[in-house]
Design an enzyme around this catalytic site. Sequence first.
Site, mmCIF file in Angstrom:
data_model
loop_
_atom_site.group_PDB
_atom_site.id
_atom_site.type_symbol
_atom_site.label_atom_id
_atom_site.label_comp_id
_atom_site.label_asym_id
_atom_site.label_seq_id
_atom_site.Cartn_x
_atom_site.Cartn_y
_atom_site.Cartn_z
ATOM 1 N N ILE A 13 -27.412 62.410 13.752
ATOM 2 C CA ILE A 13 -28.621 63.080 13.238
ATOM 3 C C ILE A 13 -28.399 64.593 13.156
ATOM 4 C CG2 ILE A 13 -31.099 63.478 13.624
ATOM 5 C CD1 ILE A 13 -31.179 60.703 15.005
ATOM 6 N N TYR A 31 -32.989 55.389 30.182
ATOM 7 C CA TYR A 31 -33.005 56.213 28.965
ATOM 8 C C TYR A 31 -34.436 56.593 28.575
ATOM 9 C CZ TYR A 31 -32.529 57.372 23.993
ATOM 10 O OH TYR A 31 -32.597 57.996 22.772
ATOM 11 N N GLY A 81 -20.029 62.896 19.434
ATOM 12 C CA GLY A 81 -20.013 63.504 18.091
ATOM 13 C C GLY A 81 -18.580 63.695 17.605
ATOM 14 N N ARG A 117 -31.144 38.815 22.391
ATOM 15 C CA ARG A 117 -30.529 39.827 23.255
ATOM 16 C C ARG A 117 -31.502 40.170 24.388
ATOM 17 N NH1 ARG A 117 -28.405 45.050 20.080
ATOM 18 N NH2 ARG A 117 -30.452 45.905 20.546
ATOM 19 N N ILE A 122 -26.974 37.445 14.241
ATOM 20 C CA ILE A 122 -28.379 37.822 14.411
ATOM 21 C C ILE A 122 -28.844 37.247 15.742
ATOM 22 C CG2 ILE A 122 -30.733 37.445 13.550
ATOM 23 C CD1 ILE A 122 -29.743 37.844 10.756
HETATM 24 C C1 UD2 Z 1 -33.672 50.921 19.391
HETATM 25 C C2 UD2 Z 1 -32.763 52.113 19.685
HETATM 26 C C3 UD2 Z 1 -32.568 52.264 21.164
HETATM 27 C C4 UD2 Z 1 -33.908 52.311 21.877
HETATM 28 C C5 UD2 Z 1 -34.732 51.073 21.510
HETATM 29 C C6 UD2 Z 1 -36.118 51.149 22.112
HETATM 30 C C7 UD2 Z 1 -31.216 52.344 17.795
HETATM 31 C C8 UD2 Z 1 -29.820 52.146 17.329
HETATM 32 N N1 UD2 Z 1 -31.467 51.914 19.059
HETATM 33 O O1 UD2 Z 1 -33.038 49.736 19.778
HETATM 34 O O2 UD2 Z 1 -31.849 53.461 21.419
HETATM 35 O O3 UD2 Z 1 -34.575 53.489 21.517
HETATM 36 O O4 UD2 Z 1 -34.879 51.013 20.084
HETATM 37 O O5 UD2 Z 1 -36.857 50.027 21.815
HETATM 38 O O6 UD2 Z 1 -32.065 52.894 17.117
HETATM 39 N N2 UD2 Z 1 -29.461 42.971 16.099
HETATM 40 C C9 UD2 Z 1 -28.890 41.819 15.588
HETATM 41 N N3 UD2 Z 1 -27.537 41.819 15.355
HETATM 42 C C10 UD2 Z 1 -26.737 42.895 15.634
HETATM 43 C C11 UD2 Z 1 -27.340 44.060 16.172
HETATM 44 C C12 UD2 Z 1 -28.699 44.058 16.396
HETATM 45 O O7 UD2 Z 1 -29.575 40.815 15.340
HETATM 46 O O8 UD2 Z 1 -25.525 42.823 15.394
HETATM 47 C C13 UD2 Z 1 -30.913 42.999 16.306
HETATM 48 C C14 UD2 Z 1 -31.273 43.349 17.741
HETATM 49 O O9 UD2 Z 1 -31.249 42.208 18.556
HETATM 50 C C15 UD2 Z 1 -32.655 43.957 17.543
HETATM 51 C C16 UD2 Z 1 -32.614 44.577 16.158
HETATM 52 O O10 UD2 Z 1 -31.475 44.033 15.520
HETATM 53 O O11 UD2 Z 1 -33.641 42.968 17.577
HETATM 54 C C17 UD2 Z 1 -32.466 46.082 16.190
HETATM 55 O O12 UD2 Z 1 -31.407 46.403 17.068
HETATM 56 P P1 UD2 Z 1 -30.865 47.897 17.282
HETATM 57 O O13 UD2 Z 1 -29.858 47.829 18.386
HETATM 58 O O14 UD2 Z 1 -30.470 48.495 16.003
HETATM 59 O O15 UD2 Z 1 -32.148 48.718 17.754
HETATM 60 P P2 UD2 Z 1 -33.239 48.443 18.899
HETATM 61 O O16 UD2 Z 1 -34.554 48.467 18.204
HETATM 62 O O17 UD2 Z 1 -32.907 47.300 19.746
#
Ligand code: UD2
Length: 315
Positions: free
Chosen positions: A17, A147, A41, A274, A207
């Site tokens: 970012i 975090y 970075g 997950r 997924i």
């Molecule tokens: C986001 C933030 C994290 C934290 C969190 C708080 C990002 C990258 N991460 O995590 O830092 O702030 O929000 O709630 O912005 N998924 C799949 N397959 C994959 C990878 C991910 O299905 O190969 C799914 C994962 O299980 C989740 C969704 O995609 O349901 C989003 O995953 P993510 O890791 O991009 O972001 P998130 O929302 O878990």
Amino acid sequence: MAVQFKKALITGGAGFIGSHIAETLVAEGCEVHVLDNLSSGHRENLAPVQDRVRFFEGDIRDPDALREAVQGCEVIFHEAALVSVPLSVKEPVSSAEINEMGTLQVLEAARKYGVRRVVLASSSAIYGDDPEMPKREEMPPRPLSPYAVQKLTGEFYARLYHELYGLETVCLRYFNVYGPRQDPSSPYSGVISIFMTLAAEKRPPSIYGDGEQSRDFVFVKDVVQANILAADTPGAGGERLNVGTGRSVTVNQLWGAVCRMTGLELSPNYEPPRAGDIRESLADIDRARNLLGFDPAFSFEEGLEKTLAWYTQQS
Ligand code: UD2
């Protein structure tokens, strides 16, 4: 976007970012300092603007490094952080040293050296798994990871510095940010960066769960827009604001869109959910809209196209 300040420091400016903020500020004729310890970075992220950015290799925990980097800056964009939720679970103390003490050092440097405003990167993680949607800033935070606690602590310090010392601070609660240069290399990298890399290699994604979980994906250039508005808007000091789009997309829809754009016909592998995953995440962005005039310019399809073009070029 006209920028009203002349000189700014970006902590974590060599990151995903931060480097996009640097690029836009340079294009606006702003003098840019970057402080980055290059732990996550990369100097290459600043390649397009390397001649016009003054780079300081150093750590936000080091007051001397901050003093040097902040000289003459009116604004600080504080993007430096240890951004991994799972890593914060594994290493709560060392991640707090960066995300809490580092943030405090940044605020202190701002106070000491006459910075007008600090815009801080916060996170939707502070809302936790409260099912009420969309997320509004007034909702009680429910941090579920070190975090999230650390980001919330940063917000408290920011508010305190505003009240105690009159330093203008604005915290931006990022939802799921995506775009070119996001690092896809860990299993906990942003889902879009992972899917893009797989699509470029014509490999199917995993997924987790049924894929019906949804996220508010915001394109990095819109996050830059929010940062610049947060730096420039009079009276925004002491605020905390959601930065998302106000729309959500499921993981299944995301892979569907990637397939449409690339012409791939690859079925995903569905795996067990997950641990700790939240079902839904959606921002209410009215506050940022009303206060800053924030208006996300990139539709999901446009942002995804631009991101895909970049990842395809990399592979
Ligand atoms: C986001 C933030 C994290 C934290 C969190 C708080 C990002 C990258 N991460 O995590 O830092 O702030 O929000 O709630 O912005 N998924 C799949 N397959 C994959 C990878 C991910 O299905 O190969 C799914 C994962 O299980 C989740 C969704 O995609 O349901 C989003 O995953 P993510 O890791 O991009 O972001 P998130 O929302 O878990």
